[in-house]
Design a protein around this motif. Structure first.
Motif, PDB file in Angstrom:
ATOM      1  N   LEU A 128       0.837  -1.197   0.000  1.00 27.62           N
ATOM      2  CA  LEU A 128       0.000   0.000   0.000  1.00 27.62           C
ATOM      3  C   LEU A 128       0.871   1.245   0.000  1.00 27.62           C
ATOM      4  CD1 LEU A 128      -2.689  -1.027   2.642  1.00 27.62           C
ATOM      5  CD2 LEU A 128      -2.887  -1.086   0.154  1.00 27.62           C
ATOM      6  N   PRO A 129       0.534   2.223  -0.839  1.00 26.66           N
ATOM      7  CA  PRO A 129       1.317   3.470  -0.830  1.00 26.66           C
ATOM      8  C   PRO A 129       1.094   4.233   0.460  1.00 26.66           C
ATOM      9  CG  PRO A 129      -0.616   3.697  -2.225  1.00 26.66           C
ATOM     10  CD  PRO A 129      -0.548   2.250  -1.824  1.00 26.66           C
ATOM     11  N   SER A 130       2.091   4.957   0.863  1.00 30.32           N
ATOM     12  CA  SER A 130       1.991   5.739   2.088  1.00 30.32           C
ATOM     13  C   SER A 130       1.052   6.915   1.878  1.00 30.32           C
ATOM     14  CB  SER A 130       3.376   6.245   2.494  1.00 30.32           C
ATOM     15  OG  SER A 130       3.854   7.164   1.531  1.00 30.32           O
ATOM     16  N   PRO A 131       0.492   7.445   2.980  1.00 27.98           N
ATOM     17  CA  PRO A 131      -0.390   8.613   2.836  1.00 27.98           C
ATOM     18  C   PRO A 131       0.295   9.790   2.160  1.00 27.98           C
ATOM     19  CG  PRO A 131      -0.594   7.643   5.022  1.00 27.98           C
ATOM     20  CD  PRO A 131       0.549   6.943   4.353  1.00 27.98           C
ATOM     21  N   VAL A 132       1.600   9.956   2.429  1.00 25.85           N
ATOM     22  CA  VAL A 132       2.325  11.072   1.810  1.00 25.85           C
ATOM     23  C   VAL A 132       2.401  10.896   0.302  1.00 25.85           C
ATOM     24  CG1 VAL A 132       4.524  12.281   1.691  1.00 25.85           C
ATOM     25  CG2 VAL A 132       3.642  11.507   3.896  1.00 25.85           C
ATOM     26  N   SER A 133       2.703   9.667  -0.157  1.00 24.18           N
ATOM     27  CA  SER A 133       2.802   9.443  -1.596  1.00 24.18           C
ATOM     28  C   SER A 133       1.457   9.572  -2.276  1.00 24.18           C
ATOM     29  CB  SER A 133       3.403   8.056  -1.861  1.00 24.18           C
ATOM     30  OG  SER A 133       2.551   7.036  -1.352  1.00 24.18           O
ATOM     31  N   ARG A 134       0.384   9.220  -1.559  1.00 27.63           N
ATOM     32  CA  ARG A 134      -0.947   9.378  -2.151  1.00 27.63           C
ATOM     33  C   ARG A 134      -1.322  10.840  -2.284  1.00 27.63           C
ATOM     34  NH1 ARG A 134      -2.472   5.101   1.438  1.00 27.63           N
ATOM     35  NH2 ARG A 134      -3.530   6.620   2.765  1.00 27.63           N
ATOM     36  N   ARG A 135      -0.857  11.637  -1.348  1.00 34.37           N
ATOM     37  CA  ARG A 135      -1.193  13.067  -1.378  1.00 34.37           C
ATOM     38  C   ARG A 135      -0.184  13.883  -2.175  1.00 34.37           C
ATOM     39  NH1 ARG A 135      -1.983  12.311   4.451  1.00 34.37           N
ATOM     40  NH2 ARG A 135      -4.196  11.974   4.878  1.00 34.37           N
ATOM     41  N   ALA A 136       0.890  13.273  -2.631  1.00 36.02           N
ATOM     42  CA  ALA A 136       1.947  14.026  -3.311  1.00 36.02           C
ATOM     43  C   ALA A 136       1.437  14.803  -4.527  1.00 36.02           C
ATOM     44  CB  ALA A 136       3.084  13.089  -3.706  1.00 36.02           C
ATOM     45  N   PRO A 137       0.627  14.211  -5.427  1.00 34.11           N
ATOM     46  CA  PRO A 137       0.143  15.002  -6.568  1.00 34.11           C
ATOM     47  C   PRO A 137      -0.666  16.218  -6.146  1.00 34.11           C
ATOM     48  CG  PRO A 137      -0.164  12.659  -6.970  1.00 34.11           C
ATOM     49  CD  PRO A 137       0.223  12.794  -5.541  1.00 34.11           C
ATOM     50  N   MET A 138      -1.523  16.057  -5.119  1.00 34.65           N
ATOM     51  CA  MET A 138      -2.317  17.188  -4.657  1.00 34.65           C
ATOM     52  C   MET A 138      -1.428  18.259  -4.038  1.00 34.65           C
ATOM     53  SD  MET A 138      -5.406  17.267  -1.845  1.00 34.65           S
ATOM     54  CE  MET A 138      -4.259  16.823  -0.532  1.00 34.65           C
ATOM     55  N   ILE A 139      -0.437  17.834  -3.252  1.00 34.41           N
ATOM     56  CA  ILE A 139       0.484  18.792  -2.632  1.00 34.41           C
ATOM     57  C   ILE A 139       1.266  19.549  -3.710  1.00 34.41           C
ATOM     58  CG2 ILE A 139       2.527  19.008  -1.173  1.00 34.41           C
ATOM     59  CD1 ILE A 139       1.504  16.591   0.408  1.00 34.41           C
ATOM     60  N   ALA A 140       1.720  18.819  -4.743  1.00 30.80           N
ATOM     61  CA  ALA A 140       2.462  19.467  -5.823  1.00 30.80           C
ATOM     62  C   ALA A 140       1.585  20.466  -6.568  1.00 30.80           C
ATOM     63  CB  ALA A 140       3.002  18.410  -6.786  1.00 30.80           C
ATOM     64  N   THR A 141       0.317  20.117  -6.784  1.00 28.76           N
ATOM     65  CA  THR A 141      -0.595  21.026  -7.484  1.00 28.76           C
ATOM     66  C   THR A 141      -0.819  22.297  -6.690  1.00 28.76           C
ATOM     67  OG1 THR A 141      -1.730  19.143  -8.529  1.00 28.76           O
ATOM     68  CG2 THR A 141      -2.900  21.246  -8.480  1.00 28.76           C
ATOM     69  N   VAL A 142      -1.073  22.143  -5.400  1.00 30.14           N
ATOM     70  CA  VAL A 142      -1.260  23.320  -4.543  1.00 30.14           C
ATOM     71  C   VAL A 142       0.005  24.178  -4.531  1.00 30.14           C
ATOM     72  CG1 VAL A 142      -1.658  24.087  -2.177  1.00 30.14           C
ATOM     73  CG2 VAL A 142      -2.998  22.191  -3.120  1.00 30.14           C
ATOM     74  N   PHE A 143       1.152  23.521  -4.504  1.00 28.71           N
ATOM     75  CA  PHE A 143       2.418  24.259  -4.451  1.00 28.71           C
ATOM     76  C   PHE A 143       2.623  25.118  -5.700  1.00 28.71           C
ATOM     77  CE2 PHE A 143       7.008  24.453  -5.378  1.00 28.71           C
ATOM     78  CZ  PHE A 143       7.421  25.168  -4.263  1.00 28.71           C
ATOM     79  N   VAL A 144       2.391  24.552  -6.887  1.00 27.16           N
ATOM     80  CA  VAL A 144       2.624  25.342  -8.111  1.00 27.16           C
ATOM     81  C   VAL A 144       1.566  26.432  -8.260  1.00 27.16           C
ATOM     82  CG1 VAL A 144       3.807  23.464  -9.296  1.00 27.16           C
ATOM     83  CG2 VAL A 144       1.362  23.728  -9.595  1.00 27.16           C
ATOM     84  N   ILE A 145       0.347  26.198  -7.769  1.00 30.08           N
ATOM     85  CA  ILE A 145      -0.669  27.250  -7.810  1.00 30.08           C
ATOM     86  C   ILE A 145      -0.244  28.422  -6.923  1.00 30.08           C
ATOM     87  CG2 ILE A 145      -3.032  27.835  -7.145  1.00 30.08           C
ATOM     88  CD1 ILE A 145      -3.894  25.075  -8.055  1.00 30.08           C
ATOM     89  N   VAL A 146       0.235  28.108  -5.720  1.00 32.46           N
ATOM     90  CA  VAL A 146       0.706  29.162  -4.816  1.00 32.46           C
ATOM     91  C   VAL A 146       1.904  29.882  -5.418  1.00 32.46           C
ATOM     92  CG1 VAL A 146       1.751  29.602  -2.564  1.00 32.46           C
ATOM     93  CG2 VAL A 146      -0.191  28.026  -2.755  1.00 32.46           C
ATOM     94  N   LEU A 147       2.817  29.124  -6.029  1.00 36.52           N
ATOM     95  CA  LEU A 147       3.986  29.740  -6.654  1.00 36.52           C
ATOM     96  C   LEU A 147       3.579  30.675  -7.784  1.00 36.52           C
ATOM     97  CD1 LEU A 147       7.088  29.894  -6.939  1.00 36.52           C
ATOM     98  CD2 LEU A 147       6.934  27.944  -8.508  1.00 36.52           C
ATOM     99  N   ALA A 148       2.628  30.246  -8.613  1.00 36.23           N
ATOM    100  CA  ALA A 148       2.159  31.100  -9.702  1.00 36.23           C
ATOM    101  C   ALA A 148       1.486  32.351  -9.164  1.00 36.23           C
ATOM    102  CB  ALA A 148       1.192  30.309 -10.593  1.00 36.23           C
TER     103      ALA A 148
END
Length: 227
Positions: A18-38
């Motif tokens: 089973l993937p870890s909770p962090v790896s499951r949330r990684a795409p969402m975290i990355a999306t939020v990060f680039v939105i904030v950066l933009a």
């Protein structure tokens, strides 16, 4: 038989797979990060109208011509020659803003064009992240996206009324369409979306012909001779 060692394979807990909770949330975290950066990259340049220097002024005047008399002419030039050098996609966007606001005054229309470009920049950031992660994974895809978003020319041209930002967004959108499995599953999703993006690219820049060639070449590579 040792019950502590000789355990049947189907009795082994499957928790390691089973993937870890962090790896499951990684795409969402990355999306939020680039939105904030933009958003942060636009925070210091949010005020005032969009930059109308260089060819941006020509695009704006062509949009004014479309909005006022329905013609495609450079009104600032002697004799108001036709704007045959510039595709009509971006001037049409300017004309839509002028029609909606009821004025051609760049002091009024310019700030709204800037807000539109800020929104396009955020959409571009998310699309770029999706494309990068599709080929590089979430970690390296995020790194590649950040490097692109903070690059000097990316920030500079996104602040000008040029076709660079919308054309790049269309190009990334086409690449995502061609690579997306959900889009590829049905031709009636993939082909109309591809055609719309290719047409939008050509209306923005004559280099959109390259997008059309890539779209056709990709279909030939897949040996798709018909819809």
């Amino acid at each position: 038989m040792n019950p502590l060692v000789d355990v049947l394979p189907d009795q082994v807990p499957n928790t390691a797979r089973l993937p870890s909770p962090v790896s499951r949330r990684a795409p969402m975290i990355a999306t939020v990060f680039v939105i904030v950066l933009a958003a942060v990259s636009w925070s210091y340049r949010w005020g005032g109208p969009i930059d109308l220097r260089y060819d941006a002024g020509v695009y704006y005047v062509l949009g004014t011509s479309l909005a006022t008399n329905g013609e495609y002419r450079i009104l600032a030039e002697p004799g108001a020659p036709e704007g045959i050098q510039y595709p009509p996609g971006l001037p049409a966007l300017v004309a839509l803003h002028q029609w909606a606001l009821g004025t051609t005054d760049p002091v009024v229309v310019g700030p709204w064009l800037k807000r539109t470009y800020a929104l396009l920049f955020v959409v571009f950031a998310v699309a770029l992240l999706r494309l990068s992660c599709a080929y590089l994974g979430t970690g390296w895809g995020t790194v590649a996206s950040v490097l692109c978003l903070v690059q000097l020319n990316t920030v500079y041209f996104s602040n000008l009324l040029f076709t660079e930002l919308p054309y790049t967004l269309v190009s990334v959108g086409l690449a995502l369409t061609l690579a997306n499995q959900w889009m590829n599953a049905r031709w009636w999703r993939r082909e109309p979306a591809g055609f719309a993006l290719v047409a939008a690219g050509f209306l923005l820049r004559t280099a959109g012909l390259a997008l059309m060639a890539a779209w056709v070449a990709e279909a030939l590579w897949r040996r798709q001779w018909r819809l």
